[in-house]
Scaffold this motif. Structure first.
Motif, short mmCIF file in Angstrom:
data_model
loop_
_atom_site.label_atom_id
_atom_site.label_comp_id
_atom_site.label_asym_id
_atom_site.label_seq_id
_atom_site.Cartn_x
_atom_site.Cartn_y
_atom_site.Cartn_z
N ALA A 199 0.83 -1.21 0.00
CA ALA A 199 0.00 0.00 0.00
C ALA A 199 0.86 1.25 0.00
O ALA A 199 0.56 2.24 -0.70
CB ALA A 199 -0.93 -0.01 1.21
N LEU A 200 1.93 1.24 0.77
CA LEU A 200 2.83 2.40 0.82
C LEU A 200 3.58 2.57 -0.49
O LEU A 200 3.74 3.69 -1.00
CB LEU A 200 3.80 2.24 1.99
CG LEU A 200 3.15 2.29 3.38
CD1 LEU A 200 4.13 1.85 4.46
CD2 LEU A 200 2.64 3.70 3.67
N HIS A 201 4.05 1.47 -1.07
CA HIS A 201 4.76 1.56 -2.36
C HIS A 201 3.82 1.99 -3.49
O HIS A 201 4.25 2.61 -4.45
CB HIS A 201 5.42 0.22 -2.69
CG HIS A 201 6.71 0.00 -1.96
ND1 HIS A 201 7.11 -1.25 -1.53
CD2 HIS A 201 7.68 0.86 -1.58
CE1 HIS A 201 8.28 -1.15 -0.93
NE2 HIS A 201 8.65 0.13 -0.94
N GLY B 56 24.30 8.60 -9.65
CA GLY B 56 24.17 8.28 -11.07
C GLY B 56 25.03 7.11 -11.46
O GLY B 56 25.72 6.51 -10.65
N GLY B 57 25.01 6.79 -12.75
CA GLY B 57 25.89 5.74 -13.25
C GLY B 57 25.30 4.37 -13.26
O GLY B 57 26.00 3.40 -13.53
N ARG B 58 23.99 4.21 -12.98
CA ARG B 58 23.38 2.89 -12.96
C ARG B 58 22.23 2.83 -13.95
O ARG B 58 21.71 3.84 -14.40
CB ARG B 58 22.86 2.55 -11.57
CG ARG B 58 23.95 2.55 -10.50
CD ARG B 58 23.46 1.90 -9.23
NE ARG B 58 24.43 1.99 -8.15
CZ ARG B 58 24.34 1.33 -7.01
NH1 ARG B 58 23.32 0.52 -6.81
NH2 ARG B 58 25.25 1.46 -6.08
N THR B 59 21.85 1.60 -14.25
CA THR B 59 20.73 1.40 -15.18
C THR B 59 19.43 1.35 -14.38
O THR B 59 19.36 0.63 -13.38
CB THR B 59 20.90 0.07 -15.94
OG1 THR B 59 22.14 0.11 -16.64
CG2 THR B 59 19.75 -0.13 -16.92
N PRO B 60 18.40 2.11 -14.76
CA PRO B 60 17.15 2.10 -14.00
C PRO B 60 16.47 0.74 -14.07
O PRO B 60 16.61 -0.01 -15.02
CB PRO B 60 16.31 3.18 -14.70
CG PRO B 60 16.87 3.26 -16.08
CD PRO B 60 18.34 2.99 -15.94
N CYS B 61 15.71 0.44 -13.02
CA CYS B 61 15.01 -0.85 -12.94
C CYS B 61 13.66 -0.75 -13.63
O CYS B 61 13.24 0.30 -14.11
CB CYS B 61 14.84 -1.26 -11.48
SG CYS B 61 13.82 -0.11 -10.54
N VAL B 62 12.93 -1.90 -13.64
CA VAL B 62 11.63 -1.94 -14.29
C VAL B 62 10.64 -1.00 -13.61
O VAL B 62 9.83 -0.36 -14.27
CB VAL B 62 11.08 -3.39 -14.26
CG1 VAL B 62 9.65 -3.44 -14.81
CG2 VAL B 62 11.99 -4.31 -15.06
N LEU B 63 10.72 -0.87 -12.29
CA LEU B 63 9.80 0.00 -11.57
C LEU B 63 9.97 1.45 -12.01
O LEU B 63 8.99 2.20 -12.09
CB LEU B 63 10.04 -0.12 -10.05
CG LEU B 63 9.61 -1.44 -9.40
CD1 LEU B 63 10.04 -1.47 -7.94
CD2 LEU B 63 8.10 -1.64 -9.52
N ARG C 78 12.45 4.28 -3.72
CA ARG C 78 13.10 3.09 -4.25
C ARG C 78 12.74 1.85 -3.43
O ARG C 78 12.49 1.93 -2.23
CB ARG C 78 14.61 3.29 -4.29
CG ARG C 78 15.30 3.33 -2.93
CD ARG C 78 16.76 3.72 -3.10
NE ARG C 78 17.48 3.67 -1.82
CZ ARG C 78 18.25 2.65 -1.41
NH1 ARG C 78 18.37 1.57 -2.19
NH2 ARG C 78 18.89 2.70 -0.27
N GLN C 79 12.72 0.68 -4.10
CA GLN C 79 12.41 -0.58 -3.45
C GLN C 79 13.61 -1.54 -3.43
O GLN C 79 13.52 -2.62 -2.84
CB GLN C 79 11.22 -1.26 -4.14
CG GLN C 79 9.95 -0.42 -4.09
CD GLN C 79 8.74 -1.13 -4.68
OE1 GLN C 79 8.63 -2.35 -4.59
NE2 GLN C 79 7.85 -0.37 -5.30
N CYS C 80 14.70 -1.14 -4.09
CA CYS C 80 15.89 -2.00 -4.09
C CYS C 80 16.60 -1.89 -2.75
O CYS C 80 16.42 -0.93 -2.01
CB CYS C 80 16.83 -1.58 -5.22
SG CYS C 80 17.38 0.13 -5.09
N SER C 81 17.40 -2.90 -2.44
CA SER C 81 18.13 -2.92 -1.17
C SER C 81 19.57 -2.51 -1.34
O SER C 81 20.37 -2.62 -0.39
CB SER C 81 18.04 -4.32 -0.55
OG SER C 81 18.58 -5.28 -1.44
N ASP C 82 19.94 -2.02 -2.51
CA ASP C 82 21.34 -1.62 -2.75
C ASP C 82 21.69 -0.38 -1.93
O ASP C 82 20.83 0.45 -1.62
CB ASP C 82 21.55 -1.30 -4.24
CG ASP C 82 21.29 -2.52 -5.12
OD1 ASP C 82 21.33 -3.65 -4.59
OD2 ASP C 82 21.02 -2.33 -6.32
#
Length: 604
Positions: free
Chosen positions: A364-366, A387-394, A372-376
């Protein structure tokens, strides 16, 4: 001339050997000391509410096998008696024409039955008629205890004893001297013999008190009843009881406002759960811990269950097995599902006793906040966004602000996090409004299953936020002292520190209240605050304390700190979701027809 009710007195012995059983257990009220009034009615039909009237009242009063008196009167129904009823009972219109009306007959019967335990064969019928006409006359119904011989017989009689539990069959099975003939006094006399026959049979199974007789069940074994002496040493007081086996291991922990009465019920028939019957069979000792108040007993029960984890307790055994939703403290905060709260200045929502419910709340919160939902671990670039990373599907679905590839600056991301934190701690409206709008859109498109998913997520969030806000409010207070005037006229006092019950007591009559409270506070448990918003006790304990503090009649003696909840908090949204959940529980699924009446169709 109107017929007067006939009342006979006497001390003649009833034809039963039940009176010879004199070794009654003194737990409860011995059957030999109970005065029973066995009553039977004849009526013009099956429903007083439907217009049926009483045509005859018959009653027999007995105690300890002795006949104390009889009562009989015809009653003028002020209406024609249906022919088939006249054939069945032998009571004709001519016989009742001079009989007293129910306005005279009922008071006479109630005077005869005063102070007795009412007994009837199919008691809901007879007692229902009597209560109905008492209400019609504006007459208060006495607080009769009622015993139904038909119901009791169904628990005792087998097919080998009698083909059914009709009065005529039971009278024959027990060798009654009276044959039932659908006349009130004759049927009442037969019911007396049935009652004594049932008592005689149950006496051999260890049933010797009214309480045991009222609650008897064949599912309770004779061996189980023989252990009723384990309750003898317990007091009639609130407290906690512990069943132990022969190695002193705790099998089960429970609580009651009356320890002796509750524990005694395990050896009669009030407790018929199969696993509890198994537990009683193993138990050799029952320990009782007397408590000053019912709240103290409930709290002690929770603590003892958590400590001993008795295998026959199903609930509250593992208060440590909970989940929290954590809003992390890092350069790019995120929501994380964790098992415990740390003293790390992060914000927490929970606890959740179910991981599944926690995951619904997290969804519900997301759904509402695109953090962000990643754990990195993402470092914050001193010169600008990460910067410098590829965006995720979300991120491609616009459900994440995507700080990992520099799509959002730190200030914008921080603003969203502030909104999220405010939602968790103070005002849940943003989540409620967003999910309600999504549900409405899905419902308009007739995508009801998807709408139901979002409904469940929203309900999980609202309940969790309300619970967290209420628990945190009490947890922040170093001490709350409150009192309530109890039913027995005394004042119960509780000292609560950081959400944990630290002391409980009852002010003795005539004692100085201020001095008592001062002494109670000085002797109370020292409680240190837990990490973050977590109470210094289990959430279940603090909720019990909260329910008591919020109950009618509470007086706050002293509050150290501020005990407040947000005015715009999640609690104001609970009523809607609780109502929806209650309505869902009351529905009967189409695949489950156990709650529906059978459908009869004519043969073709």
């Amino acid at each position: 001339m109107a017929q007067e009710p006939r009342v006979h007195s006497g001390v003649q012995r009833a034809t039963s050997t039940w009176e010879s059983q004199r070794s009654f257990d003194e737990l409860g009220r011995p059957l030999r000391d109970i005065t029973f009034c066995v009553v039977d009615l004849e009526t013009t039909g099956g429903s007083a509410e439907g217009g049926s009237m009483i045509t005859e009242i018959g009653a027999v009063k007995v105690r300890g096998g002795e006949l104390l008196g009889e009562f009989q009167t015809l009653v003028n129904p002020r209406a024609e008696i249906p022919a088939f009823i006249a054939v069945l009972t032998g009571i004709t219109n001519g016989m009742v024409s001079d009989a007293p009306p129910i306005e005279s007959a009922l008071p006479a019967f109630l005077e005869f039955a005063a102070g007795c335990v009412l007994v009837a064969h199919n008691a809901p019928f007879d007692v229902g008629f009597l209560r109905y006409f008492a209400e019609q006359q504006g007459r208060p119904w006495p607080t009769f205890e009622v015993l139904d011989t038909a119901r009791l017989a169904r628990r005792v009689i087998t097919r080998d004893d009698a083909p059914n539990c009709k009065l005529s069959s039971l009278a024959k099975a027990f060798g009654s001297a009276t044959t039932p003939n659908h006349r009130a006094l004759q049927d009442a006399r037969a019911t007396v013999d049935v009652l004594h026959g049932l008592m005689e049979r149950l006496g051999g199974l260890g049933v010797h008190t009214l309480e045991e007789l009222q609650t008897f069940s064949s599912r309770v074994s004779t061996a189980q009843r023989r252990k009723r002496h384990l309750a003898e040493a317990l007091p009639h007081a609130p407290g906690v009881y512990l069943f132990r086996d022969d190695r002193a291991r705790v099998l089960y922990v429970g609580t009651s406002r009356d320890l002796r009465t509750r524990v005694r019920s395990y050896f009669t028939a009030s407790e018929t759960r199969s696993r509890i019957g198994e537990m009683v069979g193993i138990a050799t000792v029952v320990d009782g811990i007397e408590c000053a108040t019912a709240l103290e007993a409930e709290v002690r029960e929770l603590r003892l269950i958590a400590e001993h984890k008795p295998r026959y307790n199903r609930r509250s055994r593992f208060p440590e097995k909970v989940h929290f939703i954590k809003l992390t403290r890092e350069p790019w905060p995120r929501l994380s599902l964790v098992r415990r709260v740390l003293d790390d200045d992060a914000d927490y929502l929970g606890p959740f006793s179910s991981k599944k419910t926690a995951e619904k709340c997290l969804a519900a919160l997301h759904d509402t906040f695109p953090i962000r939902q990643c754990s990195d671990r993402i470092a914050r670039d001193p010169g600008g966004p990460a910067g410098g990373r590829t965006p995720c599907v979300l991120a491609e679905m616009d459900r994440c602000l995507s700080p990992c590839d520099g799509s959002v600056d730190a200030a914008t991301y921080a603003a969203v996090v502030r909104q999220l934190r405010d939602t968790l701690l103070r005002r849940p409206d943003e989540v409620v409004e967003a999910i309600n709008a999504r549900m409405a859109a899905l419902a308009d498109d007739e995508r009801f299953e998807e709408a139901g998913v979002h409904r469940d997520r929203l309900a999980a969030f609202v309940r969790a936020a309300a619970r967290t806000q209420r628990l945190a409010a009490l947890t922040r207070c170093p001490e709350v002292v409150a009192a309530r005037h109890e039913d027995d006229g005394r004042w119960a006092v509780h000292v609560v520190r950081h959400g944990r019950l630290a002391a409980a007591g009852v002010i003795p009559p005539g004692a100085d209240a201020h001095a008592f409270v001062t002494t109670l506070r000085q002797s109370a448990e020292t409680v240190r605050p837990g990490p973050g918003p977590v109470p210094a006790a289990s959430a279940e304990e603090t909720e019990k304390v909260l329910r008591w503090l919020e109950s009618p009649g509470i007086r706050l003696v002293d509050v150290d700190g501020e005990w407040t909840c947000p005015v715009a908090g999640a609690t104001r949204h609970l009523a809607v979701h609780d109502a929806v959940n209650q309505s869902r529980l009351s529905l009967v699924p189409f695949a489950d027809r156990r709650g529906l009446a059978p459908v009869h169709r004519p043969a073709r």
